[in-house]
Design a protein around this motif. Structure first.
Motif, PDB file in Angstrom:
ATOM      1  N   ILE A 122     -31.064  45.983  37.728  1.00  0.00           N
ATOM      2  CA  ILE A 122     -29.854  45.704  38.508  1.00  0.00           C
ATOM      3  C   ILE A 122     -30.085  46.085  39.967  1.00  0.00           C
ATOM      4  O   ILE A 122     -29.723  45.341  40.894  1.00  0.00           O
ATOM      5  N   LEU A 123     -30.698  47.234  40.193  1.00  0.00           N
ATOM      6  CA  LEU A 123     -30.987  47.690  41.552  1.00  0.00           C
ATOM      7  C   LEU A 123     -31.980  46.753  42.246  1.00  0.00           C
ATOM      8  O   LEU A 123     -31.871  46.516  43.457  1.00  0.00           O
ATOM      9  N   GLU A 124     -32.920  46.224  41.497  1.00  0.00           N
ATOM     10  CA  GLU A 124     -33.857  45.248  42.065  1.00  0.00           C
ATOM     11  C   GLU A 124     -33.113  44.002  42.532  1.00  0.00           C
ATOM     12  O   GLU A 124     -33.420  43.447  43.603  1.00  0.00           O
ATOM     13  N   LYS A 125     -32.141  43.568  41.746  1.00  0.00           N
ATOM     14  CA  LYS A 125     -31.342  42.416  42.142  1.00  0.00           C
ATOM     15  C   LYS A 125     -30.547  42.720  43.403  1.00  0.00           C
ATOM     16  O   LYS A 125     -30.445  41.875  44.318  1.00  0.00           O
ATOM     17  N   MET A 126     -29.989  43.919  43.487  1.00  0.00           N
ATOM     18  CA  MET A 126     -29.231  44.308  44.673  1.00  0.00           C
ATOM     19  C   MET A 126     -30.111  44.314  45.921  1.00  0.00           C
ATOM     20  O   MET A 126     -29.694  43.866  46.992  1.00  0.00           O
ATOM     21  N   ALA A 127     -31.328  44.830  45.798  1.00  0.00           N
ATOM     22  CA  ALA A 127     -32.248  44.825  46.926  1.00  0.00           C
ATOM     23  C   ALA A 127     -32.561  43.395  47.359  1.00  0.00           C
ATOM     24  O   ALA A 127     -32.645  43.096  48.557  1.00  0.00           O
ATOM     25  N   GLU A 128     -32.691  42.522  46.387  1.00  0.00           N
ATOM     26  CA  GLU A 128     -33.015  41.122  46.673  1.00  0.00           C
ATOM     27  C   GLU A 128     -31.899  40.421  47.440  1.00  0.00           C
ATOM     28  O   GLU A 128     -32.160  39.650  48.367  1.00  0.00           O
ATOM     29  N   ILE A 129     -30.645  40.701  47.086  1.00  0.00           N
ATOM     30  CA  ILE A 129     -29.516  39.984  47.690  1.00  0.00           C
ATOM     31  C   ILE A 129     -28.887  40.755  48.856  1.00  0.00           C
ATOM     32  O   ILE A 129     -27.954  40.270  49.493  1.00  0.00           O
ATOM     33  N   GLY A 130     -29.378  41.963  49.132  1.00  0.00           N
ATOM     34  CA  GLY A 130     -28.851  42.744  50.252  1.00  0.00           C
ATOM     35  C   GLY A 130     -27.535  43.429  49.971  1.00  0.00           C
ATOM     36  O   GLY A 130     -26.757  43.681  50.903  1.00  0.00           O
ATOM     37  N   CYS A 131     -27.278  43.773  48.714  1.00  0.00           N
ATOM     38  CA  CYS A 131     -26.036  44.475  48.360  1.00  0.00           C
ATOM     39  C   CYS A 131     -26.250  45.983  48.461  1.00  0.00           C
ATOM     40  O   CYS A 131     -27.122  46.534  47.784  1.00  0.00           O
ATOM     41  N   PRO A 132     -25.483  46.693  49.290  1.00  0.00           N
ATOM     42  CA  PRO A 132     -25.679  48.134  49.454  1.00  0.00           C
ATOM     43  C   PRO A 132     -25.324  48.925  48.194  1.00  0.00           C
ATOM     44  O   PRO A 132     -24.439  48.549  47.415  1.00  0.00           O
ATOM     45  N   LEU A 133     -26.021  50.048  48.024  1.00  0.00           N
ATOM     46  CA  LEU A 133     -25.782  50.970  46.921  1.00  0.00           C
ATOM     47  C   LEU A 133     -25.231  52.275  47.467  1.00  0.00           C
ATOM     48  O   LEU A 133     -25.882  52.961  48.262  1.00  0.00           O
ATOM     49  N   CYS A 134     -24.023  52.630  47.056  1.00  0.00           N
ATOM     50  CA  CYS A 134     -23.420  53.923  47.385  1.00  0.00           C
ATOM     51  C   CYS A 134     -23.756  54.904  46.263  1.00  0.00           C
ATOM     52  O   CYS A 134     -23.554  54.592  45.089  1.00  0.00           O
ATOM     53  N   ILE A 135     -24.251  56.073  46.620  1.00  0.00           N
ATOM     54  CA  ILE A 135     -24.743  57.013  45.615  1.00  0.00           C
ATOM     55  C   ILE A 135     -23.998  58.339  45.685  1.00  0.00           C
ATOM     56  O   ILE A 135     -23.867  58.940  46.763  1.00  0.00           O
ATOM     57  N   HIS A 136     -23.527  58.794  44.519  1.00  0.00           N
ATOM     58  CA  HIS A 136     -23.102  60.188  44.370  1.00  0.00           C
ATOM     59  C   HIS A 136     -24.370  60.974  44.055  1.00  0.00           C
ATOM     60  O   HIS A 136     -24.870  60.940  42.934  1.00  0.00           O
ATOM     61  N   GLY A 137     -24.891  61.671  45.038  1.00  0.00           N
ATOM     62  CA  GLY A 137     -26.221  62.243  44.934  1.00  0.00           C
ATOM     63  C   GLY A 137     -26.281  63.640  44.364  1.00  0.00           C
ATOM     64  O   GLY A 137     -26.572  64.595  45.092  1.00  0.00           O
ATOM     65  N   GLU A 138     -26.038  63.768  43.071  1.00  0.00           N
ATOM     66  CA  GLU A 138     -26.204  65.050  42.388  1.00  0.00           C
ATOM     67  C   GLU A 138     -26.788  64.814  41.006  1.00  0.00           C
ATOM     68  O   GLU A 138     -26.402  63.869  40.317  1.00  0.00           O
ATOM     69  N   VAL A 139     -27.707  65.677  40.613  1.00  0.00           N
ATOM     70  CA  VAL A 139     -28.142  65.670  39.220  1.00  0.00           C
ATOM     71  C   VAL A 139     -27.092  66.396  38.392  1.00  0.00           C
ATOM     72  O   VAL A 139     -26.293  67.175  38.929  1.00  0.00           O
ATOM     73  N   THR A 140     -27.097  66.142  37.102  1.00  0.00           N
ATOM     74  CA  THR A 140     -26.074  66.738  36.228  1.00  0.00           C
ATOM     75  C   THR A 140     -26.675  67.644  35.162  1.00  0.00           C
ATOM     76  O   THR A 140     -25.952  68.095  34.272  1.00  0.00           O
ATOM     77  N   ASP A 141     -27.959  67.928  35.250  1.00  0.00           N
ATOM     78  CA  ASP A 141     -28.603  68.792  34.264  1.00  0.00           C
ATOM     79  C   ASP A 141     -27.937  70.160  34.264  1.00  0.00           C
ATOM     80  O   ASP A 141     -27.783  70.785  35.319  1.00  0.00           O
ATOM     81  N   SER A 142     -27.582  70.638  33.095  1.00  0.00           N
ATOM     82  CA  SER A 142     -26.830  71.892  32.998  1.00  0.00           C
ATOM     83  C   SER A 142     -27.633  73.088  33.480  1.00  0.00           C
ATOM     84  O   SER A 142     -27.054  74.114  33.873  1.00  0.00           O
ATOM     85  N   HIS A 143     -28.953  72.994  33.465  1.00  0.00           N
ATOM     86  CA  HIS A 143     -29.763  74.147  33.887  1.00  0.00           C
ATOM     87  C   HIS A 143     -29.947  74.206  35.401  1.00  0.00           C
ATOM     88  O   HIS A 143     -30.496  75.185  35.914  1.00  0.00           O
ATOM     89  N   ILE A 144     -29.474  73.178  36.123  1.00  0.00           N
ATOM     90  CA  ILE A 144     -29.580  73.184  37.584  1.00  0.00           C
ATOM     91  C   ILE A 144     -28.310  73.786  38.166  1.00  0.00           C
ATOM     92  O   ILE A 144     -27.199  73.347  37.865  1.00  0.00           O
ATOM     93  N   ASP A 145     -28.458  74.794  39.021  1.00  0.00           N
ATOM     94  CA  ASP A 145     -27.315  75.437  39.655  1.00  0.00           C
ATOM     95  C   ASP A 145     -26.495  74.401  40.415  1.00  0.00           C
ATOM     96  O   ASP A 145     -27.042  73.539  41.100  1.00  0.00           O
ATOM     97  N   ILE A 146     -25.169  74.494  40.319  1.00  0.00           N
ATOM     98  CA  ILE A 146     -24.300  73.490  40.943  1.00  0.00           C
ATOM     99  C   ILE A 146     -24.505  73.421  42.451  1.00  0.00           C
ATOM    100  O   ILE A 146     -24.340  72.353  43.057  1.00  0.00           O
ATOM    101  N   PHE A 147     -24.918  74.522  43.083  1.00  0.00           N
ATOM    102  CA  PHE A 147     -25.143  74.504  44.526  1.00  0.00           C
ATOM    103  C   PHE A 147     -26.487  73.870  44.903  1.00  0.00           C
ATOM    104  O   PHE A 147     -26.742  73.620  46.074  1.00  0.00           O
TER     105      PHE A 147
END
Length: 345
Positions: A122-147
Motif C-alpha cells: 500500500i505504501l509503495e502505491k502511495m509513493a507511486e501516486i504521490g499520496c502523503p503519509l501522516c505517521i503517529h511515530g511511536e512504537v507500542t512494545d510494552s518493554h519500551i519506556d513511554i518516554f
C-alpha cells in the motif's frame, strides 16, 4: 508590535470526532483556520473512500452557517486497505493523505498497523501516486519506556521505511523530542513534521509534578524540558519542514478524569493566542506566519490561503471559556498556565 496580520492559518492535524462532539468543536476550528487535516480514528475508523465521503459531509453539516472552512480528509491505514480505492480517492481530491497508526499507539488505534511489512504494498502505491503519509511515530512494545517510544520509532521504523521508499512523502506528526527535530533536519527531501500548540508550552513536569493533571495528558506524552526547547526552536525558526498541527483532541471531562483517562488536549479555541505568545517570547513573531500559514500548504503542494487573520495585543489578559459545552458533558480547554494577551481580531 501590537498588531500582526498573517495569511489565514491551517491546522495540519486535527481531531473533530463525530456526532454531538463534532457539532460542539467544529466551529472552534472553523473560526480561525481555513483548512485542517482531519484524523480518521473514529469508531469504526475512516478506512474507505465511501467512509471519507460520509464523514466529510457530516463535518460540513456541523459547521456554522457561512463558515469558510475546508476539511482535508484522510484514510486510516490498515493492513487490509485497498490500494485501488485509496488511489482513486486521492486522484479525485477526496483525500489529502493517509494516516498510519501503529496498533494501540493512541486513542482508537486498535485497527492500526501491527506489522508495517504487511502494509508495504500500500505504501509503495502511495509513493507511486504521490499520496502523503501522516505517521503517529511511536512504537507500542510494552518493554519500551513511554518516554523513549518516539526515538525508538525513528530508528526502527521510520528510518528504514524512508530508505526503502525514498519517494514516499512523509509527515512525522506531533513530534515531541529533540530526536524528532534532529531527524527531520537531517532529511533533504520528503520529510516534514507537525508540532502541536501544547508541546511548545508544556513538559512532563506539567503533567506529573505536584499532582497528576489529566488535562495535560496526551499521546505522545510531553517530554523533558530540553525536548520542549528543541520544539520551540524548530517551530520559531522559519524552517519550512516544520508546521502547525494542533492535535487538538477533545474528550469530555468524565472521560479525561476516569480511572484510565483518555489522552488528548483540546486547544482549537486558543491556539493562535498561545502561538503568538510563544513566538513573541522567542523574539520570532515574524516567523509565526511561516509556521501556521505557509509551510504546511507548501509541503502538501496546496495553495496558501488568500484570506488573512489579524492578531492584536491588548493590555489586559484575553478571556477564553474554561470549557466547551457539548450536549452531554463539557470539554476542558487547554490552559497554557500563563495569561494570554494576543487575540484574533
Amino acid at each position: 508590535m501590537t498588531t500582526l496580520t498573517i495569511r489565514r492559518p491551517d491546522d495540519w492535524h486535527l481531531h473533530l470526532r463525530d456526532g454531538d462532539m463534532l457539532k460542539a468543536v467544529a466551529p472552534e476550528t472553523a473560526r480561525d483556520f481555513g483548512r485542517a487535516i482531519i484524523m480518521p480514528n473514529l469508531v469504526p475508523p475512516v478506512v474507505t473512500a465511501a467512509d471519507a465521503t460520509a464523514y466529510r459531509d457530516r463535518i460540513l453539516a456541523a459547521l456554522p452557517e457561512g463558515a469558510d472552512f475546508k476539511p482535508l480528509m484522510t484514510l486510516y491505514l490498515t493492513e487490509g486497505t485497498d490500494p485501488a480505492d485509496l488511489a482513486a480517492a486521492h486522484e479525485s481530491g477526496l483525500i489529502t493523505a493517509v494516516k498510519l497508526y501503529p496498533a494501540g499507539a493512541t486513542t482508537n488505534s486498535d485497527s492500526g498497523v501491527k506489522d508495517i511489512n504487511n502494509a508495504m504494498h500500500i505504501l509503495e502505491k502511495m509513493a507511486e501516486i504521490g499520496c502523503p503519509l501522516c505517521i503517529h511515530g511511536e512504537v507500542t512494545d510494552s518493554h519500551i519506556d513511554i518516554f523513549d517510544r518516539e526515538a525508538v520509532f525513528i530508528d526502527t521504523i521510520l528510518d528504514p521505511l524512508r530508505k526503502r521508499l525514498p519517494d514516499l512523502k512523509i509527515i512525522s506528526e506531533h513530534i515531541t523530542t529533540k530526536n524528532g527535530v534532529d531527524y527531520v533536519k537531517s532529511a533533504d527531501k520528503n520529510l516534514a513534521a507537525t508540532i502541536t500548540t501544547h508541546h511548545l508550552i508544556i513538559n512532563r513536569n506539567h503533567i506529573l509534578a505536584g499532582g497528576i493533571r489529566p488535562h495535560y495528558y496526551c499521546l505522545p506524552v510531553a517530554k523533558r524540558e530540553e525536548h520542549r526547547r528543541a520544539l520551540v526552536d524548530a517551530a520559531t525558526s522559519g524552517d519550512a519542514r516544520f508546521f502547525l498541527g494542533t492535535d487538538s483532541a477533545p474528550h469530555t471531562d468524565p472521560n479525561k478524569l476516569m480511572e484510565c483517562g483518555c489522552a488528548g488536549v483540546f486547544s482549537a479555541t486558543n491556539t493562535m493566542s498561545c502561538l503568538a505568545h510563544v513566538f513573541e517570547t522567542e523574539g520570532k513573531l515574524e516567523n509565526l506566519e511561516a509556521f501556521a500559514s505557509l509551510n504546511g500548504p507548501t509541503y502538501y503542494g496546496l495553495p496558501v490561503n488568500t484570506e488573512t487573520l489579524t492578531l492584536t495585543k491588548q493590555g489586559t489578559p484575553v478571556t477564553f471559556p474554561a470549557k466547551i459545552e457539548t450536549s452531554t458533558d463539557p470539554v476542558t480547554l487547554f490552559d497554557p498556565g500563563f495569561p494570554l494577551y494576543w487575540q484574533v481580531a
